[in-house]
Scaffold this active site. Structure first.
Site, PDB file in Angstrom:
ATOM      1  N   HIS A  99      44.146  48.635  32.067  1.00  0.00           N
ATOM      2  CA  HIS A  99      42.529  49.092  31.232  1.00  0.00           C
ATOM      3  C   HIS A  99      42.694  48.137  30.037  1.00  0.00           C
ATOM      4  O   HIS A  99      41.457  48.292  29.504  1.00  0.00           O
ATOM      5  CB  HIS A  99      42.691  50.239  30.984  1.00  0.00           C
ATOM      6  CG  HIS A  99      44.025  50.743  29.975  1.00  0.00           C
ATOM      7  ND1 HIS A  99      45.031  51.339  30.281  1.00  0.00           N
ATOM      8  CD2 HIS A  99      43.729  50.724  28.529  1.00  0.00           C
ATOM      9  CE1 HIS A  99      45.629  51.563  29.014  1.00  0.00           C
ATOM     10  NE2 HIS A  99      45.001  51.377  28.087  1.00  0.00           N
ATOM     11  N   ASP A 129      47.852  50.892  36.901  1.00  0.00           N
ATOM     12  CA  ASP A 129      47.178  50.588  35.553  1.00  0.00           C
ATOM     13  C   ASP A 129      48.175  49.501  35.140  1.00  0.00           C
ATOM     14  O   ASP A 129      48.596  49.301  34.082  1.00  0.00           O
ATOM     15  CB  ASP A 129      47.325  51.780  34.615  1.00  0.00           C
ATOM     16  CG  ASP A 129      46.568  51.433  33.329  1.00  0.00           C
ATOM     17  OD1 ASP A 129      45.604  50.491  33.565  1.00  0.00           O
ATOM     18  OD2 ASP A 129      46.937  52.002  32.268  1.00  0.00           O
ATOM     19  N   GLY A 215      45.938  50.297  20.853  1.00  0.00           N
ATOM     20  CA  GLY A 215      46.592  48.776  20.717  1.00  0.00           C
ATOM     21  C   GLY A 215      47.908  48.773  21.338  1.00  0.00           C
ATOM     22  O   GLY A 215      48.337  47.695  21.424  1.00  0.00           O
ATOM     23  N   ASN A 216      48.685  49.906  21.401  1.00  0.00           N
ATOM     24  CA  ASN A 216      50.158  49.934  22.181  1.00  0.00           C
ATOM     25  C   ASN A 216      49.942  49.679  23.472  1.00  0.00           C
ATOM     26  O   ASN A 216      51.082  49.472  24.052  1.00  0.00           O
ATOM     27  CB  ASN A 216      50.649  51.235  21.887  1.00  0.00           C
ATOM     28  CG  ASN A 216      51.658  51.015  20.530  1.00  0.00           C
ATOM     29  OD1 ASN A 216      51.275  51.814  19.536  1.00  0.00           O
ATOM     30  ND2 ASN A 216      52.566  50.241  20.393  1.00  0.00           N
ATOM     31  N   SER A 217      49.064  49.992  24.049  1.00  0.00           N
ATOM     32  CA  SER A 217      48.843  49.703  25.688  1.00  0.00           C
ATOM     33  C   SER A 217      49.211  48.382  26.064  1.00  0.00           C
ATOM     34  O   SER A 217      48.813  47.374  25.729  1.00  0.00           O
ATOM     35  CB  SER A 217      47.340  49.935  26.082  1.00  0.00           C
ATOM     36  OG  SER A 217      46.681  51.133  26.047  1.00  0.00           O
ATOM     37  N   LEU A 272      53.410  56.658  53.498  1.00  0.00           N
ATOM     38  CA  LEU A 272      54.316  57.509  54.420  1.00  0.00           C
ATOM     39  C   LEU A 272      53.288  58.536  55.018  1.00  0.00           C
ATOM     40  O   LEU A 272      53.423  58.826  56.544  1.00  0.00           O
ATOM     41  CB  LEU A 272      55.213  58.580  53.520  1.00  0.00           C
ATOM     42  CG  LEU A 272      56.107  59.396  54.238  1.00  0.00           C
ATOM     43  CD1 LEU A 272      56.909  58.692  55.356  1.00  0.00           C
ATOM     44  CD2 LEU A 272      56.689  60.078  53.235  1.00  0.00           C
ATOM     45  N   GLY A 273      52.173  58.970  54.542  1.00  0.00           N
ATOM     46  CA  GLY A 273      51.263  59.726  55.315  1.00  0.00           C
ATOM     47  C   GLY A 273      51.537  61.313  55.229  1.00  0.00           C
ATOM     48  O   GLY A 273      51.026  62.021  56.303  1.00  0.00           O
ATOM     49  N   VAL A 274      51.959  61.928  54.124  1.00  0.00           N
ATOM     50  CA  VAL A 274      52.480  63.351  54.073  1.00  0.00           C
ATOM     51  C   VAL A 274      51.253  63.895  52.914  1.00  0.00           C
ATOM     52  O   VAL A 274      50.938  63.130  52.150  1.00  0.00           O
ATOM     53  CB  VAL A 274      53.997  63.650  53.624  1.00  0.00           C
ATOM     54  CG1 VAL A 274      54.630  63.234  54.706  1.00  0.00           C
ATOM     55  CG2 VAL A 274      54.345  62.997  52.296  1.00  0.00           C
TER      56      VAL A 274
END
Length: 478
Positions: A99, A129, A215-217, A272-274
């Site tokens: 982001h 992200d 700003g810490n992102s 995995l499909g669960v």
């Protein structure tokens, strides 16, 4: 014996005044004991960079450039934005948040010694992200990667970044929780066309009370050795500022994403499909099946996708996955994150319980294309859609839309026992507003939105019968 936590300023032998944040004092003896954070701060501070971003004209004009990771959106999006990043290699690879850079037309990286470089995008993964960028530099000081599996609740950590475009800032705190899912990835109500988010979102954050601000992102969360254990990503806040709840992406997941982005420019994720309830709806989903949540030691499976890796391995609805590759599972979030570390065709060993009997199986994870094909074959007519969702709907009239100030949605008029909607806790009288940010006005649109989320996390924005707004989360394809 009483112990209290506080900050202490002291003068050393050179006359320099220092402030140690946190620590404990024995109330009886008066002796203070503090962790040594100066070494970690000195090491890691030089490995965190300031990223200045020029937003694209389209993003700036549309007003969607700045996601609501830090409280309410401003009325006008700025042309410039900034965040943080962490140096991963001597030759200029830097990890940050997706982001921070997703709408960038130009990226500038400023090192701690004030050297300034233009950065290029290597790849990004909206579902975690994370983004990888690179500058043309040599001899940089890369961070040492720690092991987020070894992080313990209560241990001291430092958050390092460039909040409010200030110079390098270091804050201290503890790990408050692990494997947190807060529904922030893909939760941008106005970004209706941004379909690459949310469908396979992976959230398994390390929660900390170290001060994290805008700003810490993309900055670093490090342990007391200065080792990277997470990439700071979000805060929970009503004001947009620090309120004691910060969240970082665990470094063991970061490591896999970075390796993929460097090698392929994109992320290759195994599935995995669960199907299982999200942590928010898990207790309700289990209770509706007559199961006490306290009796479940692992992840309760509410469905298995036909033709998936889980189906081939023999897993069934009602199974409880207790371990993956020998690691005990405490939550569905943990299972999702463990699977997300793997590639298609990777083999995972699963220990599970079925009707009280424990057994083990191996599953060969499938790729996203295979998971999508399996889902597409389930599409059928309108009656099948009603049956599959386990619900009946009615269109909203103009008065209802005006009352709730929404432009789309469907009224849920009935819920069928055992259906999809009952599984995730949606009740009759609720209004379905959107699915993964896609507006829905009829069952066909809803079915298409669900199919578009062929695997991963589905996020259904609803208005409950009492008028409260709720986000339901369900994993469809870990």
């Amino acid at each position: 014996m009483e112990r209290s936590f506080h900050a202490v300023a002291f003068r050393d032998t050179t006359g320099k005044i220092s402030l140690v944040t946190g620590g404990s004092r024995d109330a009886d003896s008066g002796a203070a004991v503090y962790p040594n954070l100066t070494h970690a701060a000195a090491i890691a501070s030089s490995q965190v960079v300031h990223i200045k971003v020029t937003m694209s004209e389209q993003a700036s004009a549309s007003g969607i450039a700045v996601p609501r990771y830090y409280g309410p959106r401003r009325q006008t999006a700025p042309v410039m934005a900034s965040g943080s990043g962490v140096v991963l290699s001597q030759d200029g690879y830097i990890i940050t948040n997706n982001h921070v850079v997703e709408d960038a037309s130009r990226m500038q990286v400023v090192l701690t010694d004030k050297r300034n470089y233009t950065a290029k995008l290597i790849g990004r993964d909206p579902n975690t992200d994370l983004a990888l960028i690179k500058i043309n530099a040599q001899g940089l000081n890369p961070v040492k990667l720690g092991n987020s599996d070894q992080v313990e609740i209560g241990q001291w950590v430092l958050a390092i970044g460039y909040p409010f475009s200030l110079n390098t800032t270091v804050t201290a705190g503890i790990v408050s929780a692990k494997e947190r899912s807060i529904g922030i990835i893909g939760h941008h109500e106005d970004e209706q066309q941004n379909s690459d988010r949310g469908a396979s979102a992976i959230e398994a954050y390390i929660q900390t009370d170290a001060a994290i601000n805008p700003g810490n992102s993309g900055g670093a969360l490090v342990n007391t050795k200065g080792e990277l254990i997470g990439i700071n990503a979000a805060i929970a806040s009503q004001t947009g500022g620090y309120e004691g709840y910060g969240f970082a992406i665990p470094v063991n997941l970061v490591r896999k994403i970075v390796d993929d982005l460097r090698r392929y420019g994109t992320v290759k994720r195994g599935y995995l499909g669960v199907v299982f309830p999200s942590p928010v709806t898990e207790e309700q989903a289990l209770a509706e099946r007559g199961i006490s949540p306290g009796s479940i030691n692992g992840v309760y499976i509410t469905g298995v996708r036909p033709g998936s890796a889980a189906a081939v391995a023999g897993l069934k609805e009602g199974d409880i996955i207790q371990q993956i590759d020998g690691h005990a599972l405490n939550s569905s979030v943990e299972l999702s994150e463990r699977i997300a570390r793997h590639h298609p065709d990777d083999r995972v060993t699963l220990a599970y319980s079925r009707k009280g009997k424990s057994t083990t199986t191996a599953a060969i994870l499938k790729g996203e294309a295979a998971a999508t094909r399996n889902t597409a074959t389930e599409e059928a007519g309108l009656n099948d859609i009603y049956h599959k969702l386990g619900a009946r709907f009615a269109p909203l009239d103009g008065q209802q839309k005006q009352r709730y100030q929404i432009g789309s949605g469907m009224l849920v008029t009935a819920i069928a026992p055992g259906g999809f909607f009952e599984q995730i806790g949606i009740q009759p009288g609720a209004i379905v507003v959107n699915v993964n940010g896609i507006q829905v006005n009829d069952p066909v649109q809803l079915a298409k939105a669900l199919t578009a989320a062929a695997s991963g996390t589905i996020r259904i924005a609803c208005i409950a019968p009492d008028g409260s707004r709720i986000m339901f989360n369900l994993s469809l394809g870990t």
